[in-house]
Design a protein around this motif. Structure first.
Motif, PDB file in Angstrom:
ATOM      1  N   GLY A 166      -2.180   0.117   6.308  1.00  0.00           N
ATOM      2  CA  GLY A 166      -1.624   0.789   7.477  1.00  0.00           C
ATOM      3  C   GLY A 166      -2.656   1.694   8.130  1.00  0.00           C
ATOM      4  O   GLY A 166      -3.538   2.248   7.466  1.00  0.00           O
ATOM      5  N   ASP A 167      -2.558   1.822   9.433  1.00  0.00           N
ATOM      6  CA  ASP A 167      -3.501   2.660  10.175  1.00  0.00           C
ATOM      7  C   ASP A 167      -3.137   4.136  10.034  1.00  0.00           C
ATOM      8  O   ASP A 167      -1.961   4.508  10.064  1.00  0.00           O
ATOM      9  CB  ASP A 167      -3.497   2.277  11.660  1.00  0.00           C
ATOM     10  CG  ASP A 167      -4.086   0.900  11.898  1.00  0.00           C
ATOM     11  OD1 ASP A 167      -5.097   0.569  11.248  1.00  0.00           O
ATOM     12  OD2 ASP A 167      -3.526   0.144  12.722  1.00  0.00           O
ATOM     13  N   TRP A 168      -4.156   4.975   9.884  1.00  0.00           N
ATOM     14  CA  TRP A 168      -3.985   6.421   9.854  1.00  0.00           C
ATOM     15  C   TRP A 168      -4.434   7.015  11.189  1.00  0.00           C
ATOM     16  O   TRP A 168      -5.390   6.539  11.793  1.00  0.00           O
ATOM     17  CB  TRP A 168      -4.817   7.038   8.735  1.00  0.00           C
ATOM     18  CG  TRP A 168      -4.157   6.981   7.399  1.00  0.00           C
ATOM     19  CD1 TRP A 168      -4.280   6.006   6.451  1.00  0.00           C
ATOM     20  CD2 TRP A 168      -3.243   7.939   6.872  1.00  0.00           C
ATOM     21  NE1 TRP A 168      -3.508   6.300   5.356  1.00  0.00           N
ATOM     22  CE2 TRP A 168      -2.857   7.485   5.583  1.00  0.00           C
ATOM     23  CE3 TRP A 168      -2.709   9.135   7.351  1.00  0.00           C
ATOM     24  CZ2 TRP A 168      -1.970   8.198   4.772  1.00  0.00           C
ATOM     25  CZ3 TRP A 168      -1.825   9.846   6.550  1.00  0.00           C
ATOM     26  CH2 TRP A 168      -1.454   9.376   5.285  1.00  0.00           C
ATOM     27  N   SER A 169      -3.752   8.040  11.616  1.00  0.00           N
ATOM     28  CA  SER A 169      -4.177   8.767  12.810  1.00  0.00           C
ATOM     29  C   SER A 169      -4.411  10.225  12.444  1.00  0.00           C
ATOM     30  O   SER A 169      -3.760  10.762  11.540  1.00  0.00           O
ATOM     31  CB  SER A 169      -3.123   8.673  13.917  1.00  0.00           C
ATOM     32  OG  SER A 169      -1.916   9.301  13.514  1.00  0.00           O
ATOM     33  N   ARG A 356      -1.028   3.828   1.397  1.00  0.00           N
ATOM     34  CA  ARG A 356      -1.527   2.523   1.832  1.00  0.00           C
ATOM     35  C   ARG A 356      -0.924   2.123   3.170  1.00  0.00           C
ATOM     36  O   ARG A 356      -1.551   1.419   3.976  1.00  0.00           O
ATOM     37  CB  ARG A 356      -1.207   1.472   0.769  1.00  0.00           C
ATOM     38  CG  ARG A 356      -1.770   0.085   1.045  1.00  0.00           C
ATOM     39  CD  ARG A 356      -1.262  -0.927   0.040  1.00  0.00           C
ATOM     40  NE  ARG A 356       0.182  -1.102   0.141  1.00  0.00           N
ATOM     41  CZ  ARG A 356       0.931  -1.687  -0.785  1.00  0.00           C
ATOM     42  NH1 ARG A 356       0.387  -2.121  -1.906  1.00  0.00           N
ATOM     43  NH2 ARG A 356       2.229  -1.813  -0.615  1.00  0.00           N
ATOM     44  N   ASN A 357       0.289   2.596   3.420  1.00  0.00           N
ATOM     45  CA  ASN A 357       1.007   2.243   4.647  1.00  0.00           C
ATOM     46  C   ASN A 357       0.708   3.206   5.788  1.00  0.00           C
ATOM     47  O   ASN A 357       1.488   3.300   6.732  1.00  0.00           O
ATOM     48  CB  ASN A 357       2.519   2.212   4.361  1.00  0.00           C
ATOM     49  CG  ASN A 357       3.293   1.431   5.403  1.00  0.00           C
ATOM     50  OD1 ASN A 357       2.814   0.427   5.925  1.00  0.00           O
ATOM     51  ND2 ASN A 357       4.503   1.891   5.710  1.00  0.00           N
ATOM     52  N   GLU A 368       9.849   2.935  10.463  1.00  0.00           N
ATOM     53  CA  GLU A 368       8.863   3.750   9.765  1.00  0.00           C
ATOM     54  C   GLU A 368       8.630   5.068  10.488  1.00  0.00           C
ATOM     55  O   GLU A 368       8.738   5.147  11.715  1.00  0.00           O
ATOM     56  CB  GLU A 368       7.540   2.990   9.655  1.00  0.00           C
ATOM     57  CG  GLU A 368       7.606   1.746   8.788  1.00  0.00           C
ATOM     58  CD  GLU A 368       6.287   1.005   8.737  1.00  0.00           C
ATOM     59  OE1 GLU A 368       5.884   0.591   7.649  1.00  0.00           O
ATOM     60  OE2 GLU A 368       5.657   0.842   9.808  1.00  0.00           O
ATOM     61  N   ALA A 369       8.296   6.099   9.700  1.00  0.00           N
ATOM     62  CA  ALA A 369       8.024   7.403  10.290  1.00  0.00           C
ATOM     63  C   ALA A 369       7.114   8.200   9.368  1.00  0.00           C
ATOM     64  O   ALA A 369       6.994   7.905   8.165  1.00  0.00           O
ATOM     65  CB  ALA A 369       9.328   8.162  10.526  1.00  0.00           C
ATOM     66  N   ASP A 370       6.465   9.210   9.927  1.00  0.00           N
ATOM     67  CA  ASP A 370       5.688  10.140   9.112  1.00  0.00           C
ATOM     68  C   ASP A 370       6.617  10.845   8.130  1.00  0.00           C
ATOM     69  O   ASP A 370       7.829  10.967   8.371  1.00  0.00           O
ATOM     70  CB  ASP A 370       4.984  11.160  10.001  1.00  0.00           C
ATOM     71  CG  ASP A 370       3.841  10.549  10.814  1.00  0.00           C
ATOM     72  OD1 ASP A 370       3.413   9.429  10.471  1.00  0.00           O
ATOM     73  OD2 ASP A 370       3.397  11.184  11.787  1.00  0.00           O
ATOM     74  N   LYS A 396      -8.309   4.515   7.562  1.00  0.00           N
ATOM     75  CA  LYS A 396      -7.907   3.786   6.359  1.00  0.00           C
ATOM     76  C   LYS A 396      -9.104   3.228   5.604  1.00  0.00           C
ATOM     77  O   LYS A 396     -10.181   3.006   6.162  1.00  0.00           O
ATOM     78  CB  LYS A 396      -6.962   2.659   6.743  1.00  0.00           C
ATOM     79  CG  LYS A 396      -7.596   1.591   7.647  1.00  0.00           C
ATOM     80  CD  LYS A 396      -6.559   0.577   8.105  1.00  0.00           C
ATOM     81  CE  LYS A 396      -7.189  -0.454   9.052  1.00  0.00           C
ATOM     82  NZ  LYS A 396      -6.178  -1.396   9.576  1.00  0.00           N
ATOM     83  N   LEU A 397      -8.897   2.979   4.321  1.00  0.00           N
ATOM     84  CA  LEU A 397      -9.902   2.350   3.475  1.00  0.00           C
ATOM     85  C   LEU A 397     -10.005   0.868   3.817  1.00  0.00           C
ATOM     86  O   LEU A 397      -9.004   0.225   4.132  1.00  0.00           O
ATOM     87  CB  LEU A 397      -9.501   2.517   2.003  1.00  0.00           C
ATOM     88  CG  LEU A 397     -10.507   2.061   0.948  1.00  0.00           C
ATOM     89  CD1 LEU A 397     -11.679   3.041   0.892  1.00  0.00           C
ATOM     90  CD2 LEU A 397      -9.840   1.973  -0.423  1.00  0.00           C
TER      91      LEU A 397
END
Length: 735
Positions: A166-169, A356-357, A368-370, A396-397
Motif C-alpha cells: 500500500g502507498d504511504w503519504s 503493509r497496507n 479503508e481509512a487511516d 513504502k518499502l
C-alpha cells in the motif's frame, strides 16, 4: 491411549489450517522418509488435545489420550529431540470455551470452564484450564533460542515476484498511541540474583498480607523483573484516545494486543478497552450487565450476545456507538469489530498487515481509512511508531530490492514470558506488592491500587549466554550488520547488557555489534534493508515474536514462509514452521468452499532442516539426501508458482502438495549419491508426472462445495482425510 513411543522426527498435531494441511502433506512425508529408514510420527499439542489430556478421569478408556505436551517437554531436553512444530492455538477464553463446547457435543464429558469457581471441583477445573489457555505450548517446547530468517529460495522469489504494498503519504493520520507513564515500561524494576533463591510474592494491605505466589525457584544468575500497569492511568489513556480519534474525522480507532500469548495481562487490558468504549452503558446498566454474566474481558461480541434481549441496554449501546469514532473492523461484512473477541486482533499480525497496507485499516462501511493504533504499554510500541513514521517520510518499502532482517531471539527456558507467566495478577485492593527472597530480602516492591495489573518474569543465565554466543556465530557466518535491540535506560535491558557486553569483549568481537534501543534499532534496520543490505536483529522474546512477523510481512507478504530453527540447549533440534495468524479464515473458507489457501512453504523449509539435522545427529546419509531434495522441491514450488491461490477454483494447498511431492521425487531420482534412493523414487516421479492431468482434475473437482471435517477444534480424522486427500490417483501413488 495414544502411543507413547518417540519417532525419529516428531511432526506436531495442531489446530486450524496447519492441521488441515497436515492431513494432506504428512502421508507424503512419511512415504518419502521411510525410504531412509526414518520414522515420522505425531504428538498432539492442539488445543483440543491439551483439553482431553488434562481430564482423563472425565473420559472413557477409549477417549483418553496421553499428555503429549508433557512428553515433548521432556524430549526437547534431550540430544535426541527432532521436532517439527507447526503453529498451534494460543487460546483466549472465548476460544477455550468454544473448544470445550465442541468436545462436549462430540461426547467428551470434559467439565465446563468455570468463570467464577466456588466448589473444589470447579477450582480444580479452572486451574487445569488456566494452564491450557494462552501461550501454554511454546514455553514448554522452546528449550533453545530462536534463529529465524527467510530461506534463500523464499527471499529470491519475493524479490523476483514482489507483492503489492500500500502507498504511504506524508500526511497520513495513522499513528501509534501509547501511555506516557504508569505502564509496564515505566514501572519496571529488575535485578540479577547472585545466588540461587526461592521467592514469594505477597500483597500487603491494611487488612493483612495475601500470598499471591510462593515457591518460585530461581537458579543463580537469573534476571528477575517486576512491574505493573496502573488501571486508573490505563482508563484515562483509553478515554483520551477515543475522544482524540473522534476529533480526527473519519480516522478509525483500533486496539492492538496479544491476548493469547499474554494470557493474563492482555485480556484484562482488552476488557478495560471494551468498558471504556461503552462506559456510559456500564454506568447506566452496571448491575444488569453483571446479572447477565457480562465480562468485558471476553469482548464486545460476548456482551452483545448476552444483552441482545434487553431492548433498553441495546438501545443505549447503539446510542453510544453513534457517538464514538468509527472502529477498525475484523470483518466489516459481518459487523465484527476490533473489540469483539480478544484473540481476533493479535498485534504481531495486525500491525504489520496495516503497515503493509499503507497504514489503512478496514472501517465499518467496508472502506479503508487511516487508523489510530492503540498499544497501551510503551515497552515495544515505539517499534511500530517508528516504522509508521519511517514510511510516512520515505514511502513504502520495495520488496524487489529490499534486504532482509534476520532474527536471533532470546526465548529458552521461558525467558521473558511477560504476561503469560503465572506470576501476573490483577490486584484486588490497594496495597504494596513485594517479591521476597527466602533470606528475607525484598527484591522488588510496588505500591499498587485495586485493578492494577502486576507481573513478574525472569530470564536465566544459561539461555542469555547461549543467545549471545548464537549471535556471535551468526554474525561471523554472514557478516551482516548485527544489532542488539536493548535499551540501556530500561531496567531489564540494563541487566541483560551486564551479560552481553563482557561476553562480546571477552571474545574480541565487540566492534562487530551495535547496541540500540528498539526505536533506534527499528529505524536503523529499515534504513539498512531499504538500501538492499541485510541486518540481524538480536532481541528478547517478545520482540522476537513481533519482529519475525513485522519484517517478513513487509519483505515477503507473509511470516508463514520463514525458516525457524531452534537449537535446543541440550543438543536437539526444534524446527518451527511459521505463523498461524490467518489460519481461522482459511478454515472457514475450506468449510464453506472446500478451498484451503494455507501455504505449506514454512513446513517445507522446516522439513528440509529437520532431515539434515537428523543426518548429522544419527549419521544417516540418506536423510541428508532427502533434506537436500526437499530444498530442491521447495525451489521448484516457488520457481513454477505452485503455491496456493486465494480463491475457490484456483489451485489450493492440496495442489501445492502434489507438486512438492513430484519435485521431491524428481530430485531424488536425479541425484547420483545414492543409487538405491534414485531407483526407488524414479517410478514415483514417473507416475506423478504421467498422471498429472488426472490428479489435478481430481483435486479441482473437489472444490466449490461445503466441506464437512467433523469439527473446528477437533476434526474427525476420517472426514478430514477424505476432504484433504480427494485424489484417488495421488493416494494410490503415495500409499
Amino acid at each position: 491411549m495414544t502411543d507413547s513411543s518417540t519417532p525419529d522426527i516428531v511432526y506436531t498435531k495442531v489446530d486450524e489450517a496447519p492441521e488441515l494441511a497436515s492431513a494432506s502433506l504428512l502421508p507424503i512425508i512419511q512415504k518419502f522418509a521411510a525410504a531412509a529408514g526414518v520414522s515420522v510420527g505425531r504428538k498432539d499439542i492442539s488445543l483440543a488435545g491439551r483439553i482431553l489430556a488434562a481430564f482423563p478421569d472425565h473420559l472413557t478408556e477409549e477417549q483418553r489420550i496421553a499428555d503429549d505436551l508433557a512428553i515433548l517437554g521432556d524430549l526437547v531436553k534431550t540430544p535426541e529431540a527432532n521436532v517439527i512444530k507447526l503453529p498451534n492455538i494460543s487460546a483466549s477464553v472465548p476460544q477455550l470455551v468454544a473448544a470445550i463446547s465442541e468436545l462436549q457435543a462430540q461426547g467428551y464429558a470434559v467439565p465446563d470452564y468455570p468463570e467464577s469457581p466456588s466448589t473444589d471441583a470447579e477450582k480444580a477445573a479452572r486451574a487445569a484450564y488456566d494452564a491450557i489457555k494462552g501461550s501454554a505450548v511454546n514455553p514448554v517446547l522452546r528449550e533453545g533460542n530462536s534463529d529465524r530468517r527467510a530461506a534463500a529460495a523464499v527471499k529470491n522469489y519475493a524479490q523476483n515476484n514482489p507483492h503489492r504494498m500500500g502507498d504511504w503519504s506524508a500526511d497520513s493520520k495513522t499513528r501509534v498511541a501509547s501511555m506516557s507513564g504508569n505502564d509496564f515500561f515505566s514501572n519496571e524494576k529488575s535485578a540479577t540474583l547472585d545466588k540461587a533463591a526461592t521467592a514469594k510474592i505477597v500483597l500487603e494491605t491494611t487488612s493483612g498480607e495475601t500470598v499471591l505466589k510462593e515457591g518460585i525457584s530461581y537458579p543463580a544468575g537469573t534476571v528477575v523483573d517486576a512491574t505493573f500497569m496502573s488501571a486508573k492511568a490505563l482508563n484515562a489513556f483509553l478515554a483520551e484516545e477515543i475522544e482524540a480519534t473522534k476529533a480526527d474525522d473519519g480516522v478509525l480507532f483500533s486496539l492492538h494486543m496479544k491476548a493469547t500469548m499474554m494470557k493474563v495481562s492482555d485480556p484484562i487490558i482488552f476488557g478495560h478497552a471494551v468498558r471504556a468504549w461503552l462506559q456510559p452503558v456500564f454506568d447506566a446498566h452496571g448491575p444488569a450487565l453483571k446479572a447477565l454474566g457480562v465480562n468485558p474481558n471476553s469482548g464486545l461480541g460476548d456482551l452483545l450476545e448476552r444483552a441482545k434481549d434487553s431492548r433498553e441496554i441495546m438501545a443505549d449501546i447503539e446510542k453510544v456507538r453513534a457517538e464514538r469514532p468509527p472502529m477498525y473492523m475484523v470483518n466489516s461484512d459481518r459487523g465484527i469489530t476490533n473489540l469483539h473477541v480478544p484473540s481476533d486482533v493479535i498485534i504481531d499480525a495486525s500491525m504489520p498487515a496495516l503497515i503493509r497496507n499503507g497504514g489503512k485499516g478496514w472501517g465499518p462501511n467496508g472502506e479503508e481509512a487511516d487508523t489510530v493504533c492503540v498499544i497501551p504499554d510503551n515497552s515495544y510500541a515505539p517499534v511500530y511508531d517508528e516504522t509508521i513514521e519511517f514510511f510516512k517520510a520515505n514511502g513504502k518499502l520495495n520488496p524487489a530490492t529490499a534486504g532482509t532482517v534476520q532474527n536471533l531471539g532470546l526465548m529458552a527456558q521461558k525467558a521473558e514470558e511477560y504476561g503469560s507467566h503465572p506470576t501476573t495478577f490483577e490486584i484486588p485492593e490497594d496495597g504494596t506488592v513485594r517479591m521476597i527472597l527466602d533470606d528475607g530480602t525484598v527484591l522488588h516492591e510496588h505500591a499498587v491500587e485495586a485493578g492494577d495489573i502486576w507481573r513478574s518474569a525472569s530470564t536465566r543465565k544459561a539461555p542469555i549466554e547461549d543467545w549471545v554466543n548464537l549471535a556471535i556465530d551468526r554474525q561471523k557466518a554472514t557478516g551482516f550488520r548485527s544489532i542488539f535491540w536493548l535499551d540501556e535506560n530500561r531496567a531489564h535491558d540494563a541487566q541483560l547488557l551486564n551479560y552481553v557486553l563482557p561476553i562480546l569483549e571477552a571474545k574480541g568481537v565487540a566492534d562487530k555489534f551495535e547496541i540500540m534501543a528498539p526505536r533506534e534499532a527499528t529505524r536503523a534496520s529499515l534504513e539498512t534493508i531499504t538500501k538492499g543490505d541485510n541486518t540481524i536483529a538480536i532481541t528478547g522474546n517478545v520482540l522476537r515474536d513481533y519482529l519475525t512477523d513485522l519484517f517478513p510481512i513487509l519483505e515477503l507478504a507473509t511470516s508463514a514462509k520463514m525458516l525457524s530453527i531452534v537449537k535446543l540447549m541440550q543438543g536437539g533440534g526444534l524446527f518451527e514452521t511459521g505463523a498461524g495468524g490467518s489460519a481461522p479464515k482459511h478454515v472457514q473458507q475450506l468449510q464453506e468452499e472446500n478451498h484451503l489457501r494455507w501455504d505449506s512453504l514454512g513446513e517445507f523449509c522446516a522439513l528440509g532442516e529437520s532431515f539434515k539435522f537428523l543426518a548429522d545427529a544419527r549419521g544417516n546419509a540418506k536423510a541428508r539426501i532427502l533434506g537436500e531434495a526437499v530444498e530442491a522441491a521447495t525451489q521448484g514450488v516457488l520457481d513454477h508458482d505452485r503455491s496456493p491461490g486465494r480463491k475457490v477454483g484456483q489451485p489450493d494447498n492440496r495442489d501445492s502438495h502434489y507438486w512438492f511431492a513430484r519435485y521431491w521425487a524428481e530430485a531424488l531420482a536425479a541425484q547420483s549419491e545414492d543409487a538405491d534412493l534414485a531407483a526407488e523414487f524414479a517410478p514415483v516421479a514417473q507416475a506423478l508426472a504421467e498422471n498429472e492431468a488426472q490428479i489435478l482434475s481430481e483435486l479441482d473437482t473437489a472444490q466449490g462445495e461445503p466441506a464437512d471435517i467433523g469439527g473446528y477444534y477437533h476434526p474427525d480424522p476420517a472426514k478430514l482425510a477424505q476432504v484433504m486427500r480427494p485424489s484417488a490417483t495421488l493416494n494410490a501413488i503415495i500409499g
